[in-house]
Write a protein that holds these residues in place. Structure first.
Motif, short mmCIF file in Angstrom:
data_model
loop_
_atom_site.label_atom_id
_atom_site.label_comp_id
_atom_site.label_asym_id
_atom_site.label_seq_id
_atom_site.Cartn_x
_atom_site.Cartn_y
_atom_site.Cartn_z
N GLN A 98 1.09 -1.36 0.17
CA GLN A 98 0.36 -0.01 -0.13
C GLN A 98 0.78 0.87 -0.05
O GLN A 98 0.30 2.67 0.59
CB GLN A 98 -1.25 0.12 1.18
N ASN A 99 2.44 1.19 0.04
CA ASN A 99 3.14 2.30 0.14
C ASN A 99 2.99 3.23 -1.43
O ASN A 99 2.89 2.63 -1.93
CB ASN A 99 4.60 1.97 0.31
N VAL A 100 3.16 4.17 -1.47
CA VAL A 100 3.16 5.24 -2.36
C VAL A 100 4.09 4.56 -3.32
O VAL A 100 5.21 4.23 -3.07
CB VAL A 100 2.96 6.71 -2.42
N PRO A 101 4.33 5.26 -4.83
CA PRO A 101 5.41 5.15 -5.44
C PRO A 101 6.33 5.71 -5.00
O PRO A 101 6.39 7.00 -4.65
CB PRO A 101 5.28 5.67 -7.10
N ARG A 102 7.97 4.90 -4.61
CA ARG A 102 8.97 6.12 -4.26
C ARG A 102 9.87 6.80 -5.39
O ARG A 102 10.08 5.88 -6.22
CB ARG A 102 9.83 5.35 -3.71
N ILE A 103 10.53 7.87 -4.99
CA ILE A 103 11.19 8.20 -6.02
C ILE A 103 13.03 8.40 -5.70
O ILE A 103 13.18 8.50 -4.34
CB ILE A 103 10.91 9.51 -5.58
N THR A 156 13.43 -13.23 -1.60
CA THR A 156 12.87 -12.70 -0.19
C THR A 156 13.46 -11.24 -0.08
O THR A 156 14.20 -11.31 -0.60
CB THR A 156 12.58 -13.08 1.34
N HIS A 157 13.26 -10.29 0.14
CA HIS A 157 13.41 -9.18 0.31
C HIS A 157 13.97 -8.50 -1.21
O HIS A 157 15.18 -8.16 -0.32
CB HIS A 157 14.69 -9.35 1.41
N ILE A 158 13.48 -8.14 -2.16
CA ILE A 158 14.13 -7.88 -3.05
C ILE A 158 13.14 -7.02 -4.11
O ILE A 158 11.72 -7.45 -3.56
CB ILE A 158 14.10 -8.84 -3.93
N ALA A 159 13.47 -5.68 -4.76
CA ALA A 159 12.88 -4.91 -5.66
C ALA A 159 13.76 -5.36 -6.79
O ALA A 159 15.30 -5.08 -6.92
CB ALA A 159 12.51 -3.44 -5.37
N ILE A 160 13.42 -5.08 -7.93
CA ILE A 160 13.81 -5.47 -8.92
C ILE A 160 13.77 -3.43 -10.03
O ILE A 160 12.84 -3.19 -9.77
CB ILE A 160 12.95 -5.96 -10.30
N MET A 161 15.24 -3.35 -10.27
CA MET A 161 14.96 -1.98 -10.78
C MET A 161 15.15 -2.49 -12.23
O MET A 161 15.63 -3.04 -12.81
CB MET A 161 16.59 -1.58 -10.53
N PHE A 166 4.59 -13.27 -9.38
CA PHE A 166 6.05 -12.29 -9.61
C PHE A 166 5.21 -11.31 -9.04
O PHE A 166 5.46 -10.24 -9.65
CB PHE A 166 7.44 -12.04 -10.88
N ASN A 167 5.31 -11.66 -7.82
CA ASN A 167 4.89 -10.03 -6.78
C ASN A 167 5.51 -9.15 -6.25
O ASN A 167 5.49 -7.92 -5.88
CB ASN A 167 3.83 -10.30 -6.10
N HIS A 168 6.94 -9.20 -6.10
CA HIS A 168 8.14 -8.05 -5.85
C HIS A 168 8.05 -6.85 -6.64
O HIS A 168 7.44 -6.78 -7.73
CB HIS A 168 9.31 -8.72 -6.32
N PRO A 169 8.03 -5.66 -5.96
CA PRO A 169 7.83 -4.36 -6.33
C PRO A 169 9.06 -3.94 -7.43
O PRO A 169 10.25 -4.56 -7.85
CB PRO A 169 9.02 -3.24 -4.81
N VAL A 170 8.95 -3.04 -8.03
CA VAL A 170 9.75 -2.81 -9.63
C VAL A 170 10.07 -1.52 -9.55
O VAL A 170 8.95 -0.99 -9.64
CB VAL A 170 9.16 -3.40 -10.73
N ILE A 171 10.91 -0.97 -10.26
CA ILE A 171 11.23 0.63 -9.55
C ILE A 171 11.46 1.07 -11.25
O ILE A 171 12.71 0.18 -12.24
CB ILE A 171 12.69 0.56 -9.24
N GLY A 189 4.87 -0.26 -11.61
CA GLY A 189 5.91 0.62 -11.12
C GLY A 189 5.52 0.48 -9.77
O GLY A 189 4.04 1.21 -9.34
N ASP A 190 6.07 0.63 -8.83
CA ASP A 190 6.51 0.99 -7.41
C ASP A 190 7.29 1.86 -7.32
O ASP A 190 7.57 2.55 -6.17
CB ASP A 190 6.32 -0.27 -6.18
N GLY A 191 7.38 2.71 -8.40
CA GLY A 191 8.73 3.67 -8.38
C GLY A 191 9.68 4.25 -9.18
O GLY A 191 9.10 3.85 -10.37
N ILE A 192 10.36 5.28 -9.43
CA ILE A 192 10.84 5.90 -10.35
C ILE A 192 12.83 5.58 -10.34
O ILE A 192 12.93 6.51 -9.50
CB ILE A 192 10.04 7.20 -11.02
N LEU A 193 13.07 5.49 -11.16
CA LEU A 193 14.60 6.16 -11.42
C LEU A 193 14.81 6.49 -12.44
O LEU A 193 15.11 6.21 -13.41
CB LEU A 193 15.77 5.42 -10.86
N LEU A 194 14.77 8.04 -12.81
CA LEU A 194 15.44 8.72 -14.13
C LEU A 194 17.04 9.29 -13.69
O LEU A 194 17.00 9.70 -12.09
CB LEU A 194 14.70 10.19 -13.77
N SER A 195 17.84 9.54 -14.67
CA SER A 195 18.85 9.86 -15.00
C SER A 195 18.63 10.36 -16.18
O SER A 195 18.00 10.27 -17.40
CB SER A 195 19.56 8.28 -14.92
#
Length: 652
Positions: free
Chosen positions: A339-344, A457-462, A486-491, A521-527
């Motif tokens: 239920q977390n908001v997407p992360r930056i 466990t304890h993983i997130a995908i970039m 596959f239900n883990h968070p994805v950035i 999407g559970d977050g954004i990493l912009l470069s």
């Protein structure tokens, strides 16, 4: 291209290969529109249509900027008649741009305009239908009777358009669905589509096909769903009309550009769209370059490399519903997913000697006298450092991300997390017991690899893509993940080389915003090494706001102005922003006239609408609170309504 095409039941040929949607050709004066021709750029005048001189001067500026069609408002017969004078003056000056008459409540004005200009736009929600915000129960017989009434009122315009070779846009707006449509279909994308289809069927019965359609909304998510559903609906009836794309009342500045790119770009990525208008609360000539940058990205897109591991259209849509928003279900890992908001995530991996002052650009300000950090509403959640250790303690709650080799050297492994490649992760003997980031490209995620990762466990995908057709590539990966449970968070990770800040904003908004609009999407990493980190951070939060995924500021639904506008929209919008931009999550609509009033405000909390020269009507939702308010006091009275409603907080 003939009017008849192969019948389809989906809205897209392929989810992995870019193809422009095949359409019939529409002739608008000497301009041709459809899939055999470039995506056309258009805009709308903000001048009084009765002021021939100013209208002509503005149209010439628009054409010089690259505008290929120009729309003007024709709210009554006198404006419709004056279109002839404007056209004549333009022709005297050697300007032959097709003109479009914008019609809302006045069929007789449309019938005059259709004899003069190259195209007319009608809004089915208020052209001959009723909009009084009344819930009426219609029997089938009542409904059929209303359709007969619409046919009687609308058919004369169709006859005139056929006779004069005039094109037509049937343009549905989310906020101006008629009471009849609302009563049967509700405030839905389905209702928007049916509103247009009713008019389209009348045209087809009259053997008139010189038609473009649009499904506009100030909410990009609704807009995207409606266009997809419209294409699917037309395909099922073997109709292939061109589409006009736009996010209505997008606003100005960053917000207007981000919203427009998110909505328009999402559809262009799928090959949908034959003409676009970027609706900014700015002078129309400033809309054109934005539209050009959006469109230019797709001129060579079909030549992209094949997407490996691609799903079929049937397989994808069995897993994911493109016509109804559903957020991807994820397992919560630390502060990601669930239920977390997407992360930056802010990328400082190319800054070897980071200091506390650098973090001010991403919403965290250090006070050395008090030895305290202060965070604003757009403070990033993670700092990506790559291989560079940080020589000071990060703000409370902000976590550092480091390549596994650097992370292994850190003493504080609770507030810092490792980043691996896939190979490094499965070879490593050292991992975090809280959160591990695995950087992976889409082509690395075979079904076997996704299954293997699903058991961790304890993983997130970039998640990154090396394919030019990145949105489709990343979306394809998300759908395949869902199929493999596959239900883990994805950035979502995107990197850009452009030094053009506006281009970066438009591309990032399209690429990441469209995925969030689809529930991924559970977050954004912009470069972007050529863009200031402060702008990257602002744009990242702006994308999440536009996608309704994370609300961090006030949202303004502001119409782009036209000849109907009863006050200076740019000046008024700036004034309202000045007093209210600290009201996080509050939606305020600023509308120049009643046409763009309570209906077009859609889901705004409060509305400021021009109702006469120097007079403003104030709304709470779609309900009138105060009428005939003097313009000089209207902003303060709007603030009073917000305070009475309990939504006001004092600026900090």
């Amino acid at each position: 291209m003939t009017h008849q095409q192969k019948k389809m039941t989906s809205y897209i040929n392929s989810f992995t290969q870019y193809n422009r949607r095949k359409t019939s050709t529409v002739k608008i004066g000497d301009l041709y529109m459809g899939s055999d021709y470039p995506i056309r750029i258009q805009s709308m005048t903000t001048t009084d249509t009765m002021d021939t001189e100013k209208s002509v001067a503005q149209i010439m500026r628009m054409v010089d900027a690259g505008c290929e069609l120009v729309r003007l408002t024709a709210p009554s017969i006198k404006e419709a008649e004056n279109l002839a004078n404007i056209k004549a003056e333009l022709n005297k000056k050697g300007v032959y741009v097709p003109l479009v008459a914008d019609i809302h409540f006045t069929p007789n004005a449309a019938e005059i305009a259709a004899r003069i200009v190259e195209k007319v736009r009608v809004n089915p929600g208020n052209y001959v239908d009723k909009k009084k915000f009344e819930l009426i129960e219609y029997t089938d017989a009542d409904y059929a009777e209303e359709l007969d009434r619409i046919r009687t009122k609308f058919s004369p315009l169709v006859t005139i358009c056929k006779e004069y070779g005039t094109a037509m846009r049937i343009g549905t707006n989310h906020g101006s669905l008629s009471d009849r449509i609302m009563s049967r279909y509700g405030d839905t994308a389905h209702g928007m589509v049916e509103s247009a289809m009713e008019f389209l069927r009348i045209c087809e019965d009259e053997n008139y096909h010189n038609i473009v359609l649009s499904m506009k909304s100030s909410n990009p998510q609704v807009m995207v769903e409606a266009y997809r559903l419209l294409v699917k609906t037309m395909n099922e009836s073997n109709m292939h009309y061109p589409l006009h794309l736009g996010v209505t009342e997008a606003g100005d500045g960053d917000d207007g550009r981000i919203k427009s790119a998110l909505g328009i770009g999402s559809l262009l990525e799928d090959g949908i769209g034959d003409t676009i208008r970027v609706s900014l609360t700015e002078d129309p000539e400033y809309e054109v370059p934005v539209a050009q940058k959006l469109v230019a990205r797709y001129t060579q897109r079909a030549a992209h490399n094949p997407i490996s591991l691609g799903l079929t259209t049937e397989s994808a849509t069995q897993t994911w519903n493109p016509f109804e928003y559903t957020k991807r279900t994820t397992t919560e890992v630390s502060v990601l997913g669930g239920q977390n908001v997407p992360r930056i995530i802010a990328d400082f991996s190319a800054t070897p000697n980071l200091n506390p002052e650098d973090l001010k650009s991403v919403g965290h300000t250090y006070d050395p006298k008090l030895d305290k950090w202060h965070m604003n509403d757009m403070g990033c959640d993670f700092i990506y450092r790559g291989e560079h250790p940080t020589m000071f303690m990060l703000p409370n709650g902000v976590k550092g991300l480091y390549h596994i080799n650097t992370w292994n050297t850190l003493s504080d492994k609770l507030n810092n997390f490792p980043v691996f490649t896939l190979e490094e992760y499965f070879a490593s003997v050292s991992t975090s017991q809280t959160l591990n980031f695995i950087h992976a490209y889409t082509h690395e995620l075979s079904d076997d690899m996704v299954k293997k990762l699903a058991s961790q466990t304890h993983i997130a995908i970039m998640l990154a893509s090396a394919n030019e057709h990145a949105v489709a590539d990343i979306r394809n990966a998300f759908v395949r993940m869902k199929q493999q449970k596959f239900n883990h968070p994805v950035i979502i990770r995107r990197n850009y080389t452009t030094a053009d800040e506006e281009q970066f904003m438009l591309f990032a908004s399209t690429d990441t915003g469209s995925l969030f609009t689809d529930g991924f999407g559970d977050g954004i990493l912009l470069s972007a090494h050529n863009i200031a980190q402060s702008r990257i951070n602002q744009i990242g939060f702006g994308i999440l706001q536009a996608a309704r995924a994370r609300i961090t500021k006030t949202e303004y639904i502001s119409c782009p102005s036209c000849g109907r506008t009863l006050f200076d929209l740019q000046e008024t919008t700036a004034l309202i922003r000045k007093h209210t931009d600290h009201l996080k999550g509050v939606k305020i609509a600023i509308m120049g006239c009643i046409v763009n009033g309570p209906g077009e405000m859609a889901d705004a909390d409060y509305g400021y609408v021009g109702s006469g020269p120097g007079k403003i009507t104030l709304y709470k939702g779609k309900e009138v609170v105060k009428k005939g308010v003097n313009k000089e006091t209207a902003v303060q009275e709007l603030i009073g309504i917000i305070k009475e409603d309990g939504s006001w907080v004092d600026p900090s």
